[in-house]
Design a protein around this motif. Structure first.
Motif, mmCIF file in Angstrom:
data_model
loop_
_atom_site.group_PDB
_atom_site.id
_atom_site.type_symbol
_atom_site.label_atom_id
_atom_site.label_comp_id
_atom_site.label_asym_id
_atom_site.label_seq_id
_atom_site.Cartn_x
_atom_site.Cartn_y
_atom_site.Cartn_z
ATOM 1 N N UNK A 35 0.828 -1.215 0.000
ATOM 2 C CA UNK A 35 0.000 0.000 0.000
ATOM 3 C C UNK A 35 0.860 1.261 0.000
ATOM 4 N N UNK A 36 1.997 1.223 0.709
ATOM 5 C CA UNK A 36 2.909 2.373 0.676
ATOM 6 C C UNK A 36 3.491 2.548 -0.721
ATOM 7 N N UNK A 37 3.790 1.435 -1.384
ATOM 8 C CA UNK A 37 4.278 1.517 -2.763
ATOM 9 C C UNK A 37 3.220 2.135 -3.665
ATOM 10 N N UNK A 38 1.953 1.760 -3.469
ATOM 11 C CA UNK A 38 0.879 2.335 -4.287
ATOM 12 C C UNK A 38 0.762 3.837 -4.074
ATOM 13 N N UNK A 39 0.901 4.288 -2.831
ATOM 14 C CA UNK A 39 0.818 5.730 -2.553
ATOM 15 C C UNK A 39 1.957 6.489 -3.239
ATOM 16 N N UNK A 40 3.167 5.943 -3.169
ATOM 17 C CA UNK A 40 4.312 6.602 -3.798
ATOM 18 C C UNK A 40 4.131 6.654 -5.317
ATOM 19 N N UNK A 41 3.676 5.563 -5.901
ATOM 20 C CA UNK A 41 3.502 5.518 -7.350
ATOM 21 C C UNK A 41 2.442 6.508 -7.821
ATOM 22 N N UNK A 42 1.348 6.613 -7.082
ATOM 23 C CA UNK A 42 0.299 7.560 -7.454
ATOM 24 C C UNK A 42 0.790 8.995 -7.344
ATOM 25 N N UNK A 43 1.559 9.280 -6.300
ATOM 26 C CA UNK A 43 2.087 10.636 -6.132
ATOM 27 C C UNK A 43 3.067 10.993 -7.244
ATOM 28 N N UNK A 44 3.952 10.053 -7.602
ATOM 29 C CA UNK A 44 4.921 10.326 -8.659
ATOM 30 C C UNK A 44 4.270 10.434 -10.032
ATOM 31 N N UNK A 45 3.173 9.727 -10.220
ATOM 32 C CA UNK A 45 2.458 9.826 -11.503
ATOM 33 C C UNK A 45 1.894 11.229 -11.690
ATOM 34 N N UNK A 46 1.467 11.868 -10.606
ATOM 35 C CA UNK A 46 0.970 13.237 -10.698
ATOM 36 C C UNK A 46 2.115 14.216 -10.965
ATOM 37 N N UNK A 47 3.270 13.953 -10.377
ATOM 38 C CA UNK A 47 4.417 14.847 -10.541
ATOM 39 C C UNK A 47 4.990 14.777 -11.952
ATOM 40 N N UNK A 48 5.092 13.597 -12.486
ATOM 41 C CA UNK A 48 5.691 13.414 -13.814
ATOM 42 C C UNK A 48 4.975 12.282 -14.530
ATOM 43 N N UNK A 99 5.001 11.344 -17.531
ATOM 44 C CA UNK A 99 5.788 10.658 -18.562
ATOM 45 C C UNK A 99 6.818 9.687 -17.990
ATOM 46 N N UNK A 100 7.080 9.779 -16.692
ATOM 47 C CA UNK A 100 8.074 8.897 -16.067
ATOM 48 C C UNK A 100 7.387 7.593 -15.655
ATOM 49 N N UNK A 101 7.505 6.587 -16.503
ATOM 50 C CA UNK A 101 6.815 5.330 -16.239
ATOM 51 C C UNK A 101 7.529 4.542 -15.143
ATOM 52 N N UNK A 102 6.764 3.950 -14.215
ATOM 53 C CA UNK A 102 7.391 3.262 -13.080
ATOM 54 C C UNK A 102 7.583 1.772 -13.316
ATOM 55 N N UNK A 103 8.557 1.230 -12.619
ATOM 56 C CA UNK A 103 8.800 -0.204 -12.534
ATOM 57 C C UNK A 103 8.885 -0.541 -11.054
ATOM 58 N N UNK A 104 7.943 -1.336 -10.563
ATOM 59 C CA UNK A 104 7.910 -1.716 -9.153
ATOM 60 C C UNK A 104 8.617 -3.048 -8.979
ATOM 61 N N UNK A 105 9.617 -3.076 -8.108
ATOM 62 C CA UNK A 105 10.382 -4.292 -7.827
ATOM 63 C C UNK A 105 10.134 -4.666 -6.369
ATOM 64 N N UNK A 106 9.379 -5.737 -6.150
ATOM 65 C CA UNK A 106 9.056 -6.208 -4.809
ATOM 66 C C UNK A 106 9.992 -7.352 -4.470
ATOM 67 N N UNK A 107 10.765 -7.197 -3.397
ATOM 68 C CA UNK A 107 11.731 -8.211 -2.985
ATOM 69 C C UNK A 107 11.219 -8.832 -1.695
ATOM 70 N N UNK A 108 10.745 -10.072 -1.757
ATOM 71 C CA UNK A 108 10.127 -10.706 -0.593
ATOM 72 C C UNK A 108 10.076 -12.213 -0.786
ATOM 73 N N UNK A 109 9.813 -12.940 0.324
ATOM 74 C CA UNK A 109 9.549 -14.370 0.232
ATOM 75 C C UNK A 109 8.053 -14.651 0.195
#
Length: 699
Positions: free
Chosen positions: A592-605, A607-617
């Motif tokens: 959910x924190x990743x979703x908040x950051x991605x939504x905020x950055x989408x508003x800022x820029x 054209x800057x497409x995101x790539x989310x890398x989740x590192x977990x077991x």
């Protein structure tokens, strides 16, 4: 004409008999005394007068002579100089003008930099004329790039060619032209916004680090001067007019003396010894250090290079040439430098014996275009002082390492190996596989995902107003409409609706957001070291591809944005060092924190497409337990999947018994599932080759 802040009004840039220039002021002055040094890179935090000092420098430089009407500013005193506007004979008027400071915007187009076809002449008269670019305008002047680390790669390539050859060649759109372009390249940058491409970094002869003063009295003086300038710029500049004239006179005197300064054989050997002790590859660092020492001696009014000249030159010319990892801080070991130079002054040249060949003093060497120089900080000579390794440690001290090398499968709990929040060093980095964003974007130039932009291969044309003119498609569009247009001449009639611009497919930079599981189930030493190595390798890859990066960690009861999205991959590597492991696994909170950051950055820029890398077991256990924790993590994963973001799940699970929870998480996210052992490009290649051999055997 606007009044610029005086160069000598910048603290540290007032040079007289009582006080000398600071590193930034000295580097700027020395490279104008001897342009063959190769320019200056100024690195520092925001608000440290970097741009102010550079813009004020041009005003203190002596004027140059040019032919009247010559757009390429060739030197009338150089009989070998040729201008595309020439030839110029003896009767052509010669005029004097100030040195130009040409600013290269980071978003400039290639046509604006090197020049292009003059569109008005081509469209109105059918004539092919060349419109000079910024590199032509900067000839015999200063070329300034603010935020040079953000410069697009295709512009970096143009600067590298111009800096190496001293000339610009244009072969495009029916134009074939070549002109001289020798300039002092000055770049300023904030390291927090990303590092500089190594090939361009090597082209800067000198580099300096600047920071705001910590002395309250000095800070108050800076504010006092700035407010006085803003109140009445003309009166403020007049107050420093005398200091500016004295500085100009001193630069003129140093230029006249620099060709007469003697660099003795012992001095040259001492420079070579310094460069060898810091293990500088190639000879560019030796040449630049020698030129800088000669220029410094001329600046000081000396006719012979001294130990002090060599020391000051080495501190300016060598720090950025050390062999180091991208995440290692630049710098030079001054204690080692002083040990190499010694306390004694340089001895004179040995006397010439009757049978000895004549030994000429070595002066500033001609301009060289040798290979890239990088430096490490270990000595290869048994007699040379030892140097401490330059690589910084990637993590703190490991504690509480009683756990087994591989943790056991099961739901993470609040007390596992490393549950006290201890840190683990990363295993060595490696070349990772390329992770890309699906589709085609329109972001800024980079090296990761496919994009439509101003660089790359030409794949078509359209009617947009952005990009370079596609002349052939423009003429083709107009040709089909000539029968419906009144003919006023034999020429093709062009109208605005006929214009076509080139569509190019290249690569873009992306936002790579890491969401790293730092819970107790990750805390076993071998697993966390492997995870950090994978993330570190991907960070190195992002550094090379000019991506923007951010990092989220989740452990205990919540998730934390430890690094807001930034262009500085160095900061991400530093934050990775400090990531502890232990506690529960709030997987849902991390997503959910990743979703908040991605939504905020989408508003800022956008054209800057995101790539989310989740590192977990893939295990989940926080405030909610058991099935409730799993349900919440699945809901969070579905929410992230709804954002339409390209996601990769790096599965850190290891050991003989695996639950496959990370693979299930990847399914809920609509993400690619990559075991941590397959992040390496070599491992992926080996797996493909093994699978191919199996298929061949079955056939």
């Amino acid at each position: 004409m606007p009044v610029h802040y005086p160069f000598s009004a910048v603290l540290g840039c007032a040079a007289d008999s009582a006080t000398d220039l600071d590193d930034m002021g000295l580097a700027l002055v020395l490279t104008t005394i001897s342009p063959e040094i190769g320019g200056v890179l100024v690195r520092g935090e925001k608000g440290t007068a970097k741009s102010t000092a550079v813009r004020g420098l041009a005003a203190v430089l002596p004027s140059i002579s040019v032919y009247a009407g010559d757009r390429f500013s060739i030197d009338p005193d150089d009989p070998s100089a040729e201008s595309p506007d020439g030839p110029f004979g003896p009767g052509v008027a010669v005029e004097s003008r100030p040195v130009r400071l040409v600013e290269l915007p980071v978003g400039a187009t290639e046509d604006r930099v090197v020049g292009s076809l003059h569109l008005e002449s081509a469209l109105s008269r059918g004539a092919i004329e060349f419109e000079p670019g910024l590199l032509a305008r900067a000839h015999r002047g200063l070329l300034y790039v603010d935020e040079v680390n953000l410069l697009h790669d295709h512009l970096v390539d143009l600067l590298l060619d111009a800096a190496a050859m001293g000339r610009v060649s244009i072969e495009r759109d029916g134009v074939s032209i070549e002109h001289a372009s020798r300039f002092v390249l000055i770049g300023t940058m904030n390291p927090e916004e990303g590092e500089l491409r190594p090939q361009l970094l090597d082209r800067f002869g000198l580099t300096v680090e600047v920071a705001a003063p910590r002395d309250p009295a000095l800070r108050a003086e800076v504010v006092r001067r700035r407010m006085a300038f803003d109140l009445d710029a003309a009166a403020f500049a007049e107050g420093f007019a005398s200091a500016e004239r004295e500085l100009t006179a001193r630069i003129v005197a140093a230029r006249g003396l620099v060709g007469k300064v003697r660099l003795t054989e012992p001095g040259l050997l001492k420079i070579a010894e310094v460069c060898a002790a810091f293990e500088v590859d190639g000879l560019r660092a030796d040449i630049v250090t020698a030129r800088t020492a000669v220029a410094h001696a001329a600046w000081a009014g000396r006719s012979e290079v001294t130990r002090a000249d060599i020391r000051r030159a080495a501190l300016l010319a060598l720090p950025h040439r050390r062999r180091r990892n991208p995440f290692d801080a630049p710098g030079l070991d001054e204690e080692l430098l002083d040990r190499i130079l010694g306390d004694d002054e340089l001895p004179p040249d040995p006397p010439e014996g009757p049978d000895d060949p004549e030994v000429e003093p070595v002066e500033a060497a001609p301009q060289e275009t040798s290979t890239t120089d990088e430096v490490s900080t270990s000595s290869t000579s048994d007699d040379a002082p030892s140097v401490e390794p330059g690589e910084r440690q990637r993590a703190g001290v490991e504690t509480n390492t009683d756990a087994s090398e591989d943790d056991q499968p099961g739901v993470s709990t609040s007390s596992t190996s490393g549950g006290d929040g201890s840190t683990t060093a990363a295993a060595p980095a490696y070349r990772p596989r390329l992770l890309t964003v699906t589709g085609v974007g329109t972001g800024r130039t980079g090296g990761r995902s496919k994009a439509i932009g101003t660089t790359g291969r030409r794949i078509g044309a359209d009617t947009s107003t952005h990009g370079s003119l596609h002349l052939v498609e423009t003429l083709k569009a107009a040709a089909g409409k000539q029968s419906a247009r009144p003919r006023t001449s034999a020429q093709v009639e062009l109208r605005p609706e006929d214009l076509r611009t080139a569509v190019r497919e290249g690569r873009e930079a992306n936002l790579v957001l890491f969401c790293v599981d730092a819970s107790g189930s990750m805390a076993a030493r071998k697993r966390m070291a492997q995870v950090k190595a994978a993330v570190l390798s991907l960070l190195l890859d992002a550094y090379r591809r000019r991506d923007k990066v951010g990092m989220i960690t989740f452990r205990g009861e919540d998730a934390e944005l430890v690094l807001p999205p930034t262009g500085s991959v160095d900061l991400a590597a530093a934050r990775l060092d400090e990531v502890p492991a232990g506690g529960r696994t709030p997987l849902a909170e991390g997503l959910l924190e990743a979703a908040r950051v991605l939504q905020r950055e989408r508003l800022r820029d956008p054209d800057l497409r995101p790539l989310l890398v989740v590192v977990t077991d893939g295990r989940a256990n926080s405030k909610a337990h058991g099935k409730e924790a799993v349900r919440r993590s699945q809901q969070a994963a579905a929410y992230v999947a709804g954002l339409g973001v390209t996601t990769v799940v790096i599965d850190s699970e290891s050991g003989p018994m695996r639950l496959g929870l990370a693979r299930e998480l990847a399914g809920h996210l609509g993400a690619e599932h990559v075991p941590v052992a397959e992040v390496s490009a070599e491992a992926l290649t080996s797996a493909v080759q093994s699978r191919t051999q199996t298929w061949k055997g079955a056939a």
